[in-house]
Write an enzyme that holds these catalytic residues in place. Structure first.
Site, PDB file in Angstrom:
ATOM      1  N   LYS A  15      -6.525 -66.673  -0.472  1.00 17.70           N
ATOM      2  CA  LYS A  15      -7.129 -65.293  -0.100  1.00 17.70           C
ATOM      3  C   LYS A  15      -8.646 -65.396  -0.413  1.00 17.70           C
ATOM      4  CE  LYS A  15      -3.037 -62.191  -0.453  1.00 17.70           C
ATOM      5  NZ  LYS A  15      -3.189 -62.083   0.939  1.00 17.70           N
ATOM      6  N   ILE A  24      -4.635 -57.830  -8.143  1.00 18.82           N
ATOM      7  CA  ILE A  24      -5.064 -56.968  -7.016  1.00 18.82           C
ATOM      8  C   ILE A  24      -3.705 -56.243  -6.435  1.00 18.82           C
ATOM      9  CG2 ILE A  24      -6.015 -56.949  -4.852  1.00 18.82           C
ATOM     10  CD1 ILE A  24      -7.935 -57.553  -6.860  1.00 18.82           C
ATOM     11  N   CYS A  78     -11.315 -59.535 -35.941  1.00 21.46           N
ATOM     12  CA  CYS A  78      -9.830 -58.903 -36.240  1.00 21.46           C
ATOM     13  C   CYS A  78      -8.634 -59.513 -36.273  1.00 21.46           C
ATOM     14  CB  CYS A  78      -9.820 -57.637 -35.134  1.00 21.46           C
ATOM     15  SG  CYS A  78      -9.399 -58.199 -33.795  1.00 21.46           S
ATOM     16  N   CYS A 119     -15.236 -60.799 -28.747  1.00 19.04           N
ATOM     17  CA  CYS A 119     -15.190 -61.767 -30.039  1.00 19.04           C
ATOM     18  C   CYS A 119     -13.808 -62.427 -29.761  1.00 19.04           C
ATOM     19  CB  CYS A 119     -15.503 -61.042 -31.135  1.00 19.04           C
ATOM     20  SG  CYS A 119     -14.077 -60.562 -32.067  1.00 19.04           S
ATOM     21  N   ILE A 156       8.363 -66.180  -4.837  1.00 20.07           N
ATOM     22  CA  ILE A 156       7.274 -64.943  -4.882  1.00 20.07           C
ATOM     23  C   ILE A 156       5.969 -65.489  -4.991  1.00 20.07           C
ATOM     24  CG2 ILE A 156       7.087 -62.531  -5.508  1.00 20.07           C
ATOM     25  CD1 ILE A 156       9.572 -63.118  -4.197  1.00 20.07           C
ATOM     26  N   CYS A 164     -14.069 -54.580 -30.802  1.00 19.40           N
ATOM     27  CA  CYS A 164     -14.664 -54.703 -29.320  1.00 19.40           C
ATOM     28  C   CYS A 164     -14.044 -53.858 -28.509  1.00 19.40           C
ATOM     29  CB  CYS A 164     -14.406 -56.213 -29.043  1.00 19.40           C
ATOM     30  SG  CYS A 164     -15.043 -57.610 -29.963  1.00 19.40           S
ATOM     31  N   HIS A 211      -2.879 -55.567  -3.104  1.00 17.83           N
ATOM     32  CA  HIS A 211      -3.608 -55.740  -1.636  1.00 17.83           C
ATOM     33  C   HIS A 211      -3.256 -54.703  -0.651  1.00 17.83           C
ATOM     34  CE1 HIS A 211      -4.858 -59.892  -2.673  1.00 17.83           C
ATOM     35  NE2 HIS A 211      -3.671 -59.867  -3.338  1.00 17.83           N
ATOM     36  N   SER A 249       1.731 -65.302  -3.351  1.00 18.63           N
ATOM     37  CA  SER A 249       0.912 -64.055  -3.228  1.00 18.63           C
ATOM     38  C   SER A 249       1.426 -63.589  -1.862  1.00 18.63           C
ATOM     39  CB  SER A 249      -0.506 -64.663  -2.972  1.00 18.63           C
ATOM     40  OG  SER A 249      -1.351 -63.750  -2.636  1.00 18.63           O
TER      41      SER A 249
END
Lengths: 491, 416
Positions: free
Chosen positions: A252, A47, A451, A446, A341, A407, A49, A343
């Site tokens: 959060k 995210i 693959c 998958c 570091i 996929c 934020h 959130s």
């Protein structure tokens, strides 16, 4: 001037990118993993934020850098061609108590100057996001929230760094920070000594260990685990806006995110682990149940388990100080920390990088280069092109028409380009994960069961190693144990 | 642009058999295959057990496919390989289009009808809820089969298999034959989910232990690869029994938890999915009840025990497509719904028209002995000595019986 940045995560790379802007600065990023973004940056909620959950009284700098980072990402995702979407987010209140929490964050939003944040009642909530649990009371809507591809961001930053003359050394673990006459002189690594005038510690989970090497011993880091569940693109319901439960003092909340790949991500947990569990990046049954329980409070119903395509976990570095540690040390001079570091680290990364540059500028004169290339283009995806453009490309190189990952619709040419780009930034180990993060092959329904065998063949052709020797991640993660019949030959 | 009589998505047993039937009856199909050759999954199944019903001979997988492929070549049927189907479009009653990406270009092909025979995919560990590290050494049975028997990659030395699906059982034998140790096959239920012949020929004959009511509780890793697993016994509710855990040292975990029809493109077309089969809802023409002129066969329709059944469904779908082309659509009303009642896991087709006789495929929910299948609305009882969920029951319903029934036809299994 020579600068060594320890750690090729989003913090280290953002800082290194800004450093390449200056004349006479030789930037070297050292990374213990075989590729960029494989530590803290890899597994998070992705995210960007809006920063209305940051309290400017408690954490003024963090709040400021979160806001700055948020605004800078808008520009960076365009400059660097990073996958991003900006749907906005809603905190969902399911009770009167949680409604009070919304009001609290609404006040913070106004203080922080976050645009457009407002409380919406139940009717409007269900109109904006019909898949929300109808028992919800209200929501706090923040229209500026976004989500990016975090490892994709690291890859883009790394390519841009190399384009601007910086270097990245992979599989290089820092063993010591060399200090003489109260100045840093460089780092001793698993591959020898690297001289440096300035050392930037952006070592994420291991940053306290690196700081101790430089004689800085005033904080600790412990891992806080976040577990996630990823659902297939076909998952329903799939809220367009980012929604999450009301935050608590520690977390959060649990998020439900339609990712840039159009999959559905649910998580995280927030489990404080002891400092010796810095490699516990695996999900647990209890954690997955916690996420599902919490997510089910805010969504009308959870997608069926049959649409789960992956479960994973990441560790966030939680500093004993509770907030970012951003310092330029005088003793030893030249030792810089961008550590702790936690959130909202991903959001704040560009702000942190700018702040670190300013700290360095207080001690060293930095002059901008006349020419600096802010742009980087991503790998062309055949599936996203129109028919005419597509056919032109396939005529030039038929490998664009050979779809390997069914996929996600990824062609052989894209996989080949991923390998070329890995090599360009200095990656020595061509891994399945390296390919996966660059072109999203093996990323779908998958999970590569169809693959991966074929991709092992393609990588084998490009590296000259047999297919069984292709690796998922680092050292012992070989695809196979040999060729068929090898067990008879070698025992 | 040329309009084919039928676009066939998938060049495995169902798709090839459908194409052959269409061509033999004078119609022009186009086979669209995603791999670089026709044949489908049997190409990597280098064991016998194919063709007993369809060719009345015991063949290996590649032999089975090559018989079909040589017939396709003889008849001069058109096909494209390495073709990725991006989208299927239902343009009109008599125009179905497929958007393809191939090394020869990106293109759109058109057919009057479409037969969807794209096979199945495997369930992964994540669907089963197996947590733990994401490391090397964890493969589905099918991926392990592709690695070994298509590309010559040996997946592991000391192997545990989770789930007793047929592909897993067959791979257990393959691993042993290539010098690996198979330490155990774990099945969470109290009965195996694979065919009895595979339990005997792949496990018992090689002294591989089958542990019923056992599952993986934890995966442990070292140096980027599986190093051991914690196994636990489970109770009737499938919950782990505390204290029953033990560790098996192994470097590889194979997930053999069965298959699911690949229906993404059908879903995007607006076709509804049966939560029991995980395949589309179809009528007795094997036509999807939501999109006329789109037929489904093979493992995309329902997971079959044998490739023979897939081929049979291919022919069934082809015959229906011909009727459709000749009559500009098929009569489908009134529709009777087949309702799976007590002890019945699934039934296909889910709807019958009562305009003709039809085959019915069904599976029971759990192993039963001395039972009878009962159709109360039809007044029909079919005695069976035994029935297993792993063995598909195939039976025929007569037109006269169906028309007597109302909207719903219940089928259930009960003790005799």
């Amino acid at each position: 001037m020579r600068v060594v940045v320890i750690g090729a995560g989003v913090t280290g790379l953002s800082t290194a990118r800004l450093l390449t802007r200056y004349r006479g600065v030789d930037v070297v990023v050292v990374e213990r993993n075989p590729d960029v973004g494989w530590g803290v940056s890899k597994a998070n909620t992705s995210i960007i934020h809006p920063c209305h959950e940051e309290d400017p009284d408690k954490h003024p700098l963090r709040t400021k850098l979160c806001l700055e980072g948020h605004n800078t990402w808008y520009r960076w995702v365009r400059e660097l061609d990073i996958d991003a979407r900006w749907p906005g987010e809603i905190i969902i209140a399911t009770s009167r108590e949680e409604y009070r929490v919304l009001k609290h964050y609404h006040r913070l939003a106004m203080r922080n100057g976050v645009p457009g944040v407002r409380i919406i009642d139940r009717d409007e909530l269900l109109r904006i996001e019909p898949s929300v649990n109808p028992d919800s009371v209200a929501g706090l809507y923040a229209p500026s929230a976004g989500t990016i591809d975090p490892v994709g961001a690291c890859i883009a930053l790394a390519e841009n760094i190399v384009d601007n003359g910086g270097r990245i050394l992979f599989n290089t673990e820092v063993r010591d920070v060399v200090v003489r006459d109260r100045r840093v002189r460089g780092v001793k690594t698993s591959r020898g000594f690297i001289e440096a005038d300035i050392v930037v510690n952006a070592a994420g989970l291991y940053a306290d260990i690196i700081s101790r090497m430089a004689g800085i011993n005033d904080y600790n880091i412990h891992p806080r685990r976040g577990q996630y569940i990823l659902y297939d693109r076909m998952a329903e319901p799939k809220p367009d806006k980012i929604i999450h439960t009301a935050p608590t003092p520690k977390t959060k909340g649990v998020y439900i995110v339609k990712t840039v790949e159009n999959t559905l991500l649910i998580g995280p947990t927030a489990e404080d682990l002891p400092p010796d569990m810095r490699d516990a990046t695996y999900p647990t049954r209890e954690g997955i149940e916690y996420i599902l329980r919490n997510a089910s409070k805010i969504i009308s119903r959870l997608p069926p388990r049959s649409l789960v395509i992956r479960m994973f976990a990441g560790l966030r570095p939680e500093p004993s100080t509770g907030t970012f540690i951003l310092r330029f040390h005088e003793d030893p001079w030249g030792f810089v920390e961008a550590t702790g570091i936690r959130s909202p680290g991903l959001t704040a990364a560009p702000g942190i990088a700018r702040y670190i540059i300013d700290l360095i500028k207080e001690h060293v004169d930095l002059v901008e280069k006349e020419k600096w290339n802010p742009f980087r283009r991503g790998i062309r995806r055949v599936k996203e092109l129109g028919l005419t453009e597509r056919n032109k490309l396939i005529r030039e190189d038929p490998r664009y028409g050979r779809i390997i990952c069914k996929c996600m619709g990824v062609s052989e040419a894209e996989i080949v380009e991923a390998v070329e780009r890995m090599r360009k930034i200095g990656v020595e180990e061509i891994t399945f994960d390296g390919v996966k993060f660059r072109v999203h092959a093996m990323y779908g329904r998958c999970q590569g069961t169809f693959c991966r065998p074929e991709i092992s063949l393609i990588l084998s052709r490009l590296t000259g190693k047999p297919p069984w020797m292709m690796r998922f991640k680092d050292h012992g993660s070989f695809y196979g144990v040999g060729e068929v019949k090898d067990l008879f030959r070698r025992g | 642009m040329k309009t084919y009589d039928s676009l066939i998505i998938g060049g495995g047993p169902a798709g090839l058999a459908a194409a052959i039937r269409l061509s033999e009856r004078g119609y022009e199909p186009l086979i669209i295959e995603s791999r670089d050759r026709l044949g489908g999954i049997p190409l990597q199944c280098i064991h016998p057990g194919f063709g007993i019903y369809y060719f009345h001979e015991d063949l290996t997988g590649p032999e089975f496919s090559y018989r079909l492929i040589s017939r396709v070549e003889e008849l001069g049927i058109e096909y494209v390989t390495e073709a990725y189907v991006e989208e299927i479009v239902n343009e009109s009653m008599v125009s179905k289009k497929a958007k393809l990406i191939t090394p020869r270009g990106s293109m759109i092909v058109e057919g009057k009808t479409l037969i969807y025979a794209a096979g199945a995919r495997e369930r992964t560990r994540y669907e089963l809820g197996i947590t733990g590290p994401n490391v090397a050494g964890i493969y589905t049975a099918g991926e392990a089969q592709t690695m070994m028997d298509m590309y010559g990659i040996m997946p592991g030395r000391r192997i545990v298999i989770v789930g007793s699906g047929d592909v897993g059982l067959i791979m257990a034998r393959r691993f042993v034959l290539e010098g690996a140790e198979v330490l155990a096959v774990l099945e969470i239920l109290s009965y195996p989910s694979g065919l009895t012949r595979n339990i005997v020929q792949c496990l018992r004959d090689y002294n591989i232990p089958l542990l019923l009511r056992h599952t993986v509780k934890e995966i442990r890793a070292r140096n980027g690869r599986v190093s051991s697993i914690v196994v636990t016994e489970v109770d009737e509710k499938l919950e782990p029994i505390p204290g029953s855990e033990y560790v098996i040292d192994c470097d590889t975990l194979i997930i053999a938890a069965g298959l699911r029809p690949r229906v993404k493109l059908l879903k995007k077309l607006g076709v509804r999915i049966d939560p029991r089969t995980h395949g589309p809802l179809v009528n007795d023409w094997l036509e999807t009840i939501d999109v006329p002129g789109v037929f489904v066969a093979g493992n995309s329709l329902l997971i079959n025990d044998y490739a023979d059944y897939a081929a049979e469904q291919g022919e069934w779908a082809a015959d229906s497509a011909i009727e459709y082309i000749e009559n500009n659509g098929l009569p489908t009303t009134p529709l009777h719904r087949i309702v799976p009642g007590r002890n019945i896991r699934l039934v296909v087709p889910q709807y019958v028209t009562g305009l003709r006789d039809t085959w019915l495929y069904l599976r029971v929910s759990e192993p039963l002995e001395n039972l009878q299948l009962v159709f109360p609305e039809l007044g029909r009882r079919i005695p069976l000595l035994y029935a297993l969920p792993s063995v598909m029951v195939k039976l025929r319903l007569k037109r006269e019986e169906i028309v007597r029934a109302g909207e719903e036809i219940v089928v259930e299994a009960e003790p005799r």
